[in-house]
Write an enzyme that holds these catalytic residues in place. Structure first.
Site, PDB file in Angstrom:
ATOM      1  N   HIS A   1       0.830  -1.209   0.000  1.00 20.43           N
ATOM      2  CA  HIS A   1       0.000   0.000   0.000  1.00 20.43           C
ATOM      3  C   HIS A   1       0.863   1.258   0.000  1.00 20.43           C
ATOM      4  O   HIS A   1       0.715   2.147  -0.849  1.00 20.43           O
ATOM      5  CB  HIS A   1      -0.898  -0.056   1.245  1.00 20.43           C
ATOM      6  CG  HIS A   1      -1.799   1.119   1.440  1.00 20.43           C
ATOM      7  ND1 HIS A   1      -3.156   1.045   1.294  1.00 20.43           N
ATOM      8  CD2 HIS A   1      -1.544   2.397   1.812  1.00 20.43           C
ATOM      9  CE1 HIS A   1      -3.698   2.229   1.543  1.00 20.43           C
ATOM     10  NE2 HIS A   1      -2.734   3.063   1.876  1.00 20.43           N
ATOM     11  N   GLU A   2       1.785   1.342   0.947  1.00 22.42           N
ATOM     12  CA  GLU A   2       2.623   2.540   1.056  1.00 22.42           C
ATOM     13  C   GLU A   2       3.581   2.666  -0.130  1.00 22.42           C
ATOM     14  O   GLU A   2       3.926   3.780  -0.543  1.00 22.42           O
ATOM     15  CB  GLU A   2       3.401   2.529   2.372  1.00 22.42           C
ATOM     16  CG  GLU A   2       2.533   2.574   3.617  1.00 22.42           C
ATOM     17  CD  GLU A   2       1.527   3.708   3.601  1.00 22.42           C
ATOM     18  OE1 GLU A   2       1.818   4.785   3.031  1.00 22.42           O
ATOM     19  OE2 GLU A   2       0.429   3.530   4.148  1.00 22.42           O
TER      20      GLU A   2
ATOM     21  N   HIS B   1       1.841   4.606  -2.790  1.00 22.68           N
ATOM     22  CA  HIS B   1       1.998   6.049  -2.589  1.00 22.68           C
ATOM     23  C   HIS B   1       3.378   6.509  -3.049  1.00 22.68           C
ATOM     24  O   HIS B   1       3.526   7.532  -3.720  1.00 22.68           O
ATOM     25  CB  HIS B   1       1.856   6.393  -1.101  1.00 22.68           C
ATOM     26  CG  HIS B   1       0.472   6.269  -0.558  1.00 22.68           C
ATOM     27  ND1 HIS B   1      -0.622   6.815  -1.173  1.00 22.68           N
ATOM     28  CD2 HIS B   1       0.008   5.690   0.574  1.00 22.68           C
ATOM     29  CE1 HIS B   1      -1.704   6.572  -0.447  1.00 22.68           C
ATOM     30  NE2 HIS B   1      -1.340   5.894   0.607  1.00 22.68           N
TER      31      HIS B   1
END
Length: 630
Positions: free
Chosen positions: A415-416, A419
């Site tokens: 997920h990160e 980003h």
């Protein structure tokens, strides 16, 4: 980061930190000095030392007054306007880099007051910068639209700032006089007090309780350990952990109510000052998002609560429970499967998952691991949760993780990294003024990576129990990202409506509101999931409520990424090309338009409908597996 009061919203000002939904667990070495360097971020890439940071900070502080040379002359010529904006964004870029360094140091140990002090210095410097720049937008608006457009046509440097200038014209009705803008900028540090007080209370000062578990071990329930312990296999332990944690939180209900009221009153003040009709309009207008997108999401999720209740009933069946309680919602769906992953294994799975996005995407993720962009493990005093910060434009993004080796932690890492890749590509492709992508699209790249990860894992796993676990994790993502975050969004909307109506915003009032909404979402009255009374205090520990009207974007982003990922996973080269272009687009357009270019229209019900359809398909497969096992 996007400013809270609308002042120069396209500027980064202090970096963009994107927080993940999950607050990850603690089970590793807690002494930071004993954690291997390869698992800690290398902030020397930003500044060689704290002394170098301070020298850069003092230099930038001395340069801020140089903005005044353009006052009263800003629109005298296209060249002058370009010079002014070049100077403005150069200062902003420097401030953002300073903020990344100070904020990262503060977050790696929130108990360190010297680093907290550095972060406060940046807040003060940001306020000084905002005050010095406060004349810019009112002065631009003194010129008519035709003049500004002619400047853009005649001065090549203004092409970079065309989107910003057009956005300033769009927001003319909400831009104040120069003196009023300066007053709001000067108030910046003061209006952030509620958030700062909440952060320190929750992460550093709160007297978290300890409980003795069924195995005789006594554990302290701080925020990070609570996330792990609420998933314990023993039901009595889960109930004790959750009831003890939220009862302790509830004993500070008056304090949390006061900090939350401070946030609500801040938003009320800014809404009125900016001449918006509602706090929601104030929060969404900076990114030009129609309020109907927010309310449509809430209406759509409420309309699809039967699908959510189907999931809850499936969980109850898989756990063999007569009655499902709220404290059962984080326990493993398949108790015999222990999915544990080392950091190297996590990296390998993520790299395999993102293969459809190409070698460049993969090699950059390898860099993130090998060149210490990631602060991986938890330690005493470390900020809970996870985020990626791409504010150091000329360096690289940084990630804070609290990795505990579970599959959910691998998913959080993916997920990160989503980003991070969006920040990396946007910073690499766009000029600084256009690189800072809107919050509304920020969670698309992160949840897209999670979708690719689950798809990759399912391709390799044929064992029924493990497959059930991975499919269940997908449903958990939908629960946590679509339904739970929309539940939060509805609570937040009603909370700010209370403030707008002049109703009391106290701990008791907020707890009653939260309990009413939570019972509806989880089907308490229908016997789907019992929401025990202490859950009324859960709102108190959610940091996202101090990021006004932020959480709905987790849900919209998840549905957008699901729609986009389905096309990429199906092998569409055109969809993949559009998606990578989206990652590189930064903030060059409004978020609704960025997503339309990528292939999804967020003003319609289609993204949510596709997500619920996929959710039901997954539940169909899980029920088929369960039938075979029976």
């Amino acid at each position: 980061m996007l400013t809270t009061d609308g002042l120069i919203p396209s500027l980064a000002l202090a970096g963009l930190a994107l927080t993940a939904v999950s607050l990850t667990a603690v089970a590793q070495e807690r002494d930071r000095t004993k954690i291997e360097d390869k698992y800690k971020w290398n902030l020397a890439d930003v500044y060689a030392s704290e002394a170098a940071w301070r020298a850069a900070k003092e230099k930038l502080a001395a340069e801020i007054p140089s903005l005044d040379q353009f006052r009263g002359k800003l629109t005298s010529s296209a060249t002058t306007l370009a010079d002014a904006l070049d100077r403005l964004y150069a200062l902003d870029k420097g401030l953002s880099r300073l903020s990344v360094y100070a904020g990262s140091l503060a977050d790696q140990d929130t108990r360190d007051q010297s680093h907290q002090g550095m972060q406060q210095e940046i807040v003060q410097l940001g306020a000084a910068f905002g005050a010095a720049a406060s004349y810019v937008e009112p002065e631009i608006l003194q010129a008519d639209k035709t003049k500004i457009e002619s400047f853009i046509s005649s001065e090549p440097r203004l092409k970079t700032y065309a989107f910003y200038l057009q956005d300033v014209l769009r927001r003319a009705a909400h831009t104040l006089s120069q003196s009023e803008e300066k007053l709001l900028a000067d108030a910046g540090p003061a209006i952030g007090t509620a958030d700062n007080a909440f952060n320190i209370l929750s992460n550093a000062d709160f007297p978290y309780p300890s409980v003795t578990l069924s195995d005789g071990k006594t554990v302290k329930l701080d925020q990070a350990s609570f996330t792990a312990l609420r998933a314990l296999p023993q039901r009595a332990d889960r109930e004790k952990v959750m009831s003890s944690f939220f009862t302790a939180i509830g004993s500070f209900s008056r304090t949390y109510g006061t900090t939350m009221n401070g946030e609500v009153q801040k938003v009320q003040f800014l809404t009125k000052a900016r001449k918006y009709a509602s706090p929601l309009e104030f929060a969404l207008n900076g990114a030009n998002i129609p309020t109907a997108v927010y309310t449509r999401l809430i209406e759509g999720v409420n309309r699809n609560l039967p699908a959510f209740h189907r999931y809850l009933n499936l969980r109850k069946r898989m756990m063999g429970l007569k009655d499902l309680h709220y404290y059962d919602l984080y326990a493993p769906l398949v108790g015999s499967v222990n999915l544990k992953y080392t950091p190297d294994e996590a990296q390998a799975h993520i790299l395999a998952a993102v293969a459809p996005l190409g070698e460049d995407y993969q090699s950059t993720i390898r860099k993130a691991f090998n060149e210490r962009w990631i602060d991986l493990y938890p330690n005493e005093g470390k900020r809970s949760g996870a985020y990626s910060n791409g504010g150091a434009f000329d360096v690289h993004p940084y990630m804070l993780i609290n990795y505990n080796g579970q599959y959910s932690d691998v998913s959080t890492l993916a997920h990160e990294l989503g980003h991070t890749m969006q920040s990396y590509y946007s910073n690499k492709t766009q000029p600084y003024a256009l690189a800072n992508y809107p919050i509304f699209v920020a969670e698309v790249a992160s949840t897209f990576n999670e979708s690719l990860l689950i798809d990759q894992m399912l391709k390799a796993i044929k064992d029924d129990d493990t497959r059930l676990s991975i499919l269940g994790n997908y449903l958990e993502n939908i629960k946590g990202t679509v339904f739970r975050q929309t539940q939060f969004a509805e609570f937040e909307l009603r909370m700010h409506e209370m403030g707008q109506k002049g109703e009391p915003v106290t701990g008791d009032a907020l707890s009653a509101l939260y309990m009413d909404i939570t019972k509806r979402y989880y089907g308490h009255d229908q016997g789907v999931c019992i929401v025990d009374d202490y859950i009324r205090h859960e709102w108190s520990y959610v940091p996202h409520f101090y990021r006004d009207f932020y959480v709905f974007q987790y849900a919209t982003s998840f549905t957008a990424s699901e729609a986009l990922a389905q096309k990429v996973k199906a092998g569409s080269a055109e969809a993949t090309k559009k998606y990578l272009a989206f990652l590189s687009a930064g903030g060059s357009k409004y978020p609704i338009d960025l997503l339309k270019d990528a292939g999804v229209d967020m003003t319609t019900d289609e993204p949510l409908d596709l997500t619920v359809k996929e959710m039901n398909r997954v539940m169909d497969e899980m029920e088929q597996i369960l039938s075979r096992r029976k």
